[in-house]
Design a protein around this motif. Structure first.
Motif, PDB file in Angstrom:
ATOM      1  N   THR A 241      50.428 109.875  12.572  1.00 53.26           N
ATOM      2  CA  THR A 241      50.232 110.749  11.413  1.00 53.26           C
ATOM      3  C   THR A 241      48.888 110.391  10.786  1.00 53.26           C
ATOM      4  O   THR A 241      48.373 109.288  10.977  1.00 53.26           O
ATOM      5  CB  THR A 241      51.351 110.581  10.375  1.00 53.26           C
ATOM      6  N   GLY A 242      48.319 111.327  10.053  1.00 54.43           N
ATOM      7  CA  GLY A 242      47.112 111.045   9.292  1.00 54.43           C
ATOM      8  C   GLY A 242      45.808 111.039  10.074  1.00 54.43           C
ATOM      9  O   GLY A 242      44.771 110.657   9.533  1.00 54.43           O
ATOM     10  N   PRO A 245      42.604 114.643   9.477  1.00 53.35           N
ATOM     11  CA  PRO A 245      42.351 114.839   8.038  1.00 53.35           C
ATOM     12  C   PRO A 245      41.631 116.141   7.717  1.00 53.35           C
ATOM     13  O   PRO A 245      41.966 116.792   6.724  1.00 53.35           O
ATOM     14  CB  PRO A 245      41.494 113.621   7.673  1.00 53.35           C
ATOM     15  N   GLU A 460      50.904 113.726   6.465  1.00 50.16           N
ATOM     16  CA  GLU A 460      50.087 112.650   5.929  1.00 50.16           C
ATOM     17  C   GLU A 460      50.633 111.321   6.406  1.00 50.16           C
ATOM     18  O   GLU A 460      51.753 111.220   6.862  1.00 50.16           O
ATOM     19  CB  GLU A 460      50.098 112.716   4.385  1.00 50.16           C
ATOM     20  N   ARG A 461      49.853 110.291   6.243  1.00 54.30           N
ATOM     21  CA  ARG A 461      50.298 108.968   6.682  1.00 54.30           C
ATOM     22  C   ARG A 461      51.547 108.534   5.938  1.00 54.30           C
ATOM     23  O   ARG A 461      51.730 108.858   4.796  1.00 54.30           O
ATOM     24  CB  ARG A 461      49.192 107.932   6.446  1.00 54.30           C
TER      25      ARG A 461
END
Length: 461
Positions: A241-242, A245, A460-461
């Motif tokens: 994840t993340g 961006p 998102e992270r």
């Protein structure tokens, strides 16, 4: 062969020891590391065509059910279909590979014959007068993909209609179920040539294992038994994840966002309904997750291709030439995408050096253009030869290890579908039954596994 007395003593020992040994064996099965070889089936046992189920507790740790009395369940062989006098034209070529030759209709899975389904010695061919033709001279049989073709000394024309009789196997998935009072039963599944379906368990019952009846299955072995020891949510993957961006920021801001899918026949959506293919589903899933965003979507994929062919205008040493107007990396770059989502199961043919050179070149091209890259580790396939142990073998392929390491080293997003597929046996799912062509094209459920992992990459992270 053991005597009746030996069998009876074995059964008694099994009944007495089962409840004690069962919990320990099941714990070992749950704790087996994903990177190790095939797991066993403890606490289940096998005697000839019977599955022995000890008393004890079964299932994932947070949802165990109790078997109150040891049970023996007889498992029937795989079904056989017999076809009489199917009309066929042999054609002008000997059979080979997936497609060259005449397909036997009852074995068809998608556009190819179901791998391993045909009983080769069962094939007989007659002409319209009833004369039996000679195998080898009048016709040839390629059993792996159920193909026929013209022989070396034919007495019939390639376009003459002949009558073919043959037998082939079906596959089946049976379910071991436990009812509300702890009694076990075997629920027979729905047989099919490529995608057998487990039958629904009775109301109030819980599935604790599945028994796979592959092509040719007569006796019972550990490779056929799939204890349900985990849920889908228990799968551990290297999905990230993340790492998207810029794309995610544009999605949140309302876009527009250009998404390009790039790959082989799986990304094309071979042998699955267009609406079920992961590349098509992705657009819908992104629209659902980011409803205010305009998403532009393109799919540059060609069945049978490898990534290196695209970088060399369809002409890579040692591989069949592809149409350079279609198999061309500039087509992907020319879309000016925000993100490219790439899947190539066919890259399993490459060694580490070719993979490194190819992916380095892709990496450089994407970075120079500001394109984010989401790499997908591919689904599994049915191996040749037909090795059932493959489904329970947690060891990664060279390609999977390379892709995971490459994505980590370069900071690219990774959707680790391969690890998700490797976990299926712990969920009681024999993945050989998840291919629309009985070989390497995932069905709708299989494409859903891609979507699960890909959509995590947009979080998102």
């Amino acid at each position: 062969m053991p005597s009746p007395d030996d069998l009876e003593m074995s059964r008694r020992g099994f009944l007495v020891a089962g409840a004690v040994a069962g919990a320990a064996c099941l714990a070992r099965a749950r704790g087996a590391a994903a990177g190790k070889g095939p797991e066993g089936i403890a606490p289940f046992r096998i005697e000839e065509d019977r599955l022995l189920v000890p008393a004890g507790y079964y299932g994932p740790a947070d949802a165990r059910v109790r078997v109150t009395a040891a049970t023996e369940l007889r498992v029937d062989p795989a079904e056989v279909v017999t076809v009489k006098d199917e009309p066929l034209q042999l054609g002008d070529k000997p059979p080979s590979g997936f497609f060259v030759g005449a397909h036997l209709q009852s074995t068809l899975a998608g556009r190819i014959g179901a791998f391993g389904s045909l009983i080769g010695d069962s094939v007989t061919v007659r002409d319209a007068s009833g004369r039996t033709l000679r195998r080898g001279e009048d016709y040839l049989v390629s059993a792996p993909f159920a193909l026929l073709g013209i022989g070396s000394k034919p007495t019939v024309e390639p376009t003459t209609s002949v009558l073919v009789s043959y037998s082939h196997f079906l596959q089946r998935i049976d379910t071991v179920a436990v009812d509300a009072v702890g009694h076990t039963s075997l629920v027979r599944g729905v047989p099919h040539v490529s995608m057998p379906a487990p039958a629904a368990v009775p109301p109030g019952a819980t599935a604790i294992a599945r028994v796979y009846r592959p092509f040719g299955a007569t006796g019972l072995s550990e490779a056929h038994v799939f204890p349900i020891v985990a849920r889908a949510t228990d799968a551990t993957t290297a999905t990230t994840t993340g790492r998207l961006p810029r794309t995610r920021a544009k999605l949140r801001a309302g876009g527009p966002v250009k998404v390009v899918c790039w790959g082989d026949s799986i990304t094309v959506g071979g042998d699955v309904a267009p609406e079920d293919a992961w590349a098509n589903r992705l657009r819908r899933e992104l629209a659902r997750a980011f409803p205010a965003t305009r998403i532009d979507h393109a799919n540059h994929s060609i069945g049978g291709t490898k990534s290196a062919q695209w970088l060399h205008n369809g002409d890579f040493p040692g591989l069949p030439k592809q149409n350079p107007e279609k198999c061309h990396f500039d087509l992907v770059l020319g879309e000016n995408p925000d993100v490219v989502i790439m899947e190539f199961l066919n890259d399993i043919v490459f060694n580490a050096d070719v993979l490194r050179q190819t992916y380095d070149a892709i990496d450089a091209a994407f970075r120079s253009r500001g394109i984010e890259w989401l790499i997908v580790t591919p689904s599994q396939k049915v191996p040749q030869p037909f090795d059932l142990a493959e489904m329970k073998d947690g060891r990664p392929r060279l390609l999977d290890t390379f892709l995971r390491d490459f994505a980590a080293q370069r900071g690219h997003a990774l959707a680790d579908a391969a690890a998700r597929w490797k976990h299926l046996h712990r969920e009681g799912s024999p993945y050989f039954a998840l291919f629309g062509n009985a070989f390497n094209h995932p069905n709708a459920y299989g494409h859903g596994l891609f979507i699960e992992e890909i959509m995590k990459c947009f979080q998102e992270r």
